[in-house]
Design a protein around this motif. Structure first.
Motif, PDB file in Angstrom:
ATOM      1  N   ASN A  85       9.623  31.914   0.353  1.00  0.00           N
ATOM      2  CA  ASN A  85       7.975  31.818   0.135  1.00  0.00           C
ATOM      3  C   ASN A  85       7.256  32.105   1.214  1.00  0.00           C
ATOM      4  O   ASN A  85       5.903  31.905   1.299  1.00  0.00           O
ATOM      5  CB  ASN A  85       7.952  30.150  -0.002  1.00  0.00           C
ATOM      6  CG  ASN A  85       8.407  29.464   1.272  1.00  0.00           C
ATOM      7  OD1 ASN A  85       8.721  30.016   2.392  1.00  0.00           O
ATOM      8  ND2 ASN A  85       8.558  28.342   1.236  1.00  0.00           N
ATOM      9  N   ASP A  98      12.713  27.162   0.227  1.00  0.00           N
ATOM     10  CA  ASP A  98      12.986  28.621  -0.086  1.00  0.00           C
ATOM     11  C   ASP A  98      13.674  28.753  -1.346  1.00  0.00           C
ATOM     12  O   ASP A  98      13.483  29.461  -2.288  1.00  0.00           O
ATOM     13  CB  ASP A  98      13.802  29.397   0.993  1.00  0.00           C
ATOM     14  CG  ASP A  98      12.538  29.548   2.097  1.00  0.00           C
ATOM     15  OD1 ASP A  98      11.546  30.123   1.990  1.00  0.00           O
ATOM     16  OD2 ASP A  98      12.858  29.236   3.287  1.00  0.00           O
ATOM     17  N   TYR A 108      11.774  27.727  -4.302  1.00  0.00           N
ATOM     18  CA  TYR A 108      10.754  28.955  -4.660  1.00  0.00           C
ATOM     19  C   TYR A 108      11.842  29.979  -5.386  1.00  0.00           C
ATOM     20  O   TYR A 108      10.948  30.295  -6.498  1.00  0.00           O
ATOM     21  CB  TYR A 108      10.118  29.339  -3.569  1.00  0.00           C
ATOM     22  CG  TYR A 108       8.917  30.400  -3.772  1.00  0.00           C
ATOM     23  CD1 TYR A 108       7.994  29.944  -3.343  1.00  0.00           C
ATOM     24  CD2 TYR A 108       9.249  31.676  -4.246  1.00  0.00           C
ATOM     25  CE1 TYR A 108       6.655  30.720  -3.700  1.00  0.00           C
ATOM     26  CE2 TYR A 108       8.262  32.630  -4.401  1.00  0.00           C
ATOM     27  CZ  TYR A 108       6.777  32.183  -4.224  1.00  0.00           C
ATOM     28  OH  TYR A 108       5.765  32.951  -4.444  1.00  0.00           O
ATOM     29  N   TYR A 112      10.511  30.495  -9.471  1.00  0.00           N
ATOM     30  CA  TYR A 112      10.147  31.890 -10.106  1.00  0.00           C
ATOM     31  C   TYR A 112      11.025  32.395 -11.284  1.00  0.00           C
ATOM     32  O   TYR A 112      10.491  32.787 -12.211  1.00  0.00           O
ATOM     33  CB  TYR A 112      10.213  32.664  -8.963  1.00  0.00           C
ATOM     34  CG  TYR A 112      10.447  34.332  -9.245  1.00  0.00           C
ATOM     35  CD1 TYR A 112       9.326  34.971  -9.992  1.00  0.00           C
ATOM     36  CD2 TYR A 112      11.567  34.978  -8.889  1.00  0.00           C
ATOM     37  CE1 TYR A 112       9.136  36.172 -10.261  1.00  0.00           C
ATOM     38  CE2 TYR A 112      11.529  36.381  -9.281  1.00  0.00           C
ATOM     39  CZ  TYR A 112      10.480  36.916  -9.939  1.00  0.00           C
ATOM     40  OH  TYR A 112      10.433  38.220 -10.618  1.00  0.00           O
ATOM     41  N   GLY A 141       7.022  30.294 -11.897  1.00  0.00           N
ATOM     42  CA  GLY A 141       6.448  30.206 -10.627  1.00  0.00           C
ATOM     43  C   GLY A 141       6.128  31.593 -10.195  1.00  0.00           C
ATOM     44  O   GLY A 141       6.600  32.794 -10.637  1.00  0.00           O
TER      45      GLY A 141
END
Length: 428
Positions: A379, A388, A391, A395, A400
């Motif tokens: 991130n 992290d 994230y 995604y 994301g």
């Protein structure tokens, strides 16, 4: 009869000479600033018998020195069983001083054999520059005082050693310009590097030579050259006030600056200690590209930069004083960093669920550490934590945002160091 008359004086003369060689008076040597003051000590070595007293005169050339006082030395002050002698007469003249001492009228104390006895300390002022001597004499006082030591009731003339005195001129204020030394890393792939160097001024403390210290300065000028591997990009003045004038000129081969603190004299600045006045920034501009060994680039003070040339001087009392100069340098060291992909924690060349699991395992169950630690910062917040892997999962599975560059292509970031990434799929 005639032979006996001649024999006795010769014998007595030899006896006195031997005794005289056993006792020695000396004046110390030293230097005194012109117009200033200093002290010399009188010492006595006794390699013979007990001494009951002494007298002497010490003369100086008034063209160079004026005697301003004389006091008991450390030995005389306690020579009588820890106290001063029974008789102690000191007379001071411009051209010297005389001393007469009887340790104890009743013989209760003497100066036993020994060396380095400090008898007196005399003070002098220096009248002009040059070299002179201060020595024992038998011409001072009325009647003149003789130079003798008293041994077994007899006066013995000791050997006598003069002192050398150098009257030295008071030096002008003295300043040193110092360019600092530092180091910086660069990637041989692009050869770019930057570094900053502190520039300082310090005044030499010559107060021991009679010079005032520290002195107020009203301004200064400088010129500092550099090698062709780099150029100055900024020269930043750092003073405790805003100067009325501060002009910087930057050239490929160096820079110059001229500073006036105040046109009206409202601001002055002293440099009793080494004080940073400038920070100079440098860049290589790619000049180190392809250089795998590094280089040390000199920073040399240069009084020929600019047109007209700018001198390296400090302004004191309206006068320019040439500065002493201490050069500096910047050492550029090759630093090889490798490409990587953000989020590829397991270095398999793909950012997917496996990377999120890898990070969680490393964080919480003592899993294997990534060979490219910077890639785990999915991130881009500079922190390696649970955010992290979250994230990455967001995604891949919840629409994301994608990780920041380098992603998806391999690459690097500004300020990257070799320790950030030891190995990655991008390295092959």
């Amino acid at each position: 009869m005639t032979m006996r008359v001649l024999y006795v004086p010769v014998f007595l003369l030899m006896t006195v000479c031997v005794l005289g060689q056993d006792y020695s008076l000396s004046v110390s040597s030293g230097s005194i600033p012109d117009g200033g003051s200093g002290s010399l000590s009188i010492s006595l070595d006794n390699n013979g018998s007990d001494i009951a007293g002494w007298s002497f005169g010490v003369c100086n050339d008034t063209g160079f020195l004026t005697c301003t006082g004389a006091v008991d030395g450390s030995t005389t002050a306690v020579v009588k069983n820890g106290g001063p002698p029974d008789f102690n007469q000191i007379s001071v003249f411009d051209d010297g001083f005389t001393v007469g001492v009887v340790i104890c009228f009743t013989g209760c104390a003497v100066l036993a054999p020994g060396s380095g006895y400090e008898i007196n300390v005399a003070d002098y002022t220096c009248n002009q520059e040059g070299s002179t001597t201060v020595g024992f004499c038998d011409t001072l006082g009325a009647p003149p005082v003789q130079t003798v030591v008293v041994v077994d009731g007899a006066s013995v003339v000791p050997s006598q050693n003069s002192g050398d005195v150098e009257c030295i001129g008071v030096p002008d204020p003295e300043y040193t310009y110092s360019a600092g030394s530092t180091s910086a890393g660069y990637n041989p792939a692009d050869g770019n590097a930057s570094a900053s160097v502190a520039i300082s001024i310090a005044e030499t403390d010559n107060s021991g030579l009679g010079a005032p210290f520290p002195n107020d300065t009203q301004g200064f000028s400088m010129g500092l050259g550099n090698g062709s591997e780099m150029t100055a990009t900024a020269v930043n003045l750092s003073l405790p006030f805003e100067a009325d004038f501060g002009e910087v000129s930057i050239y490929p081969e160096g820079w110059t600056i001229g500073v006036v603190y105040s046109f009206t004299g409202g601001n002055v600045l002293a440099f009793p200690t080494d004080t940073t006045v400038i920070t100079a920034d440098y860049e290589t501009g790619g000049s180190m590209a392809g250089n795998d060994t590094g280089a040390t680039v000199s920073l040399n003070w240069d009084g020929g930069l600019g047109s007209p040339a700018v001198a390296n001087v400090v302004v004191v009392g309206g006068a320019s004083i040439d500065a002493l100069l201490s050069d500096g340098s910047i050492t550029f060291n090759p630093v090889v960093t490798i490409d990587w992909t953000r989020g590829d924690a397991n270095s398999d060349g793909i950012v997917n669920l496996a990377d999120g699991i890898w990070i969680i395992s490393e964080l919480f169950v003592n899993g294997a550490a990534s060979t490219c630690s910077i890639s785990k910062d999915a991130n881009s917040d500079g922190i390696f934590d649970i955010a992290d892997p979250t994230y990455i999962i967001m995604y891949r599975f919840a629409g994301g945002p994608a990780p920041a560059a380098p992603f998806t292509d391999c690459g690097q970031v500004d300020g990257q160091t070799p320790e950030d990434c030891d190995d990655s799929a991008c390295a092959g």
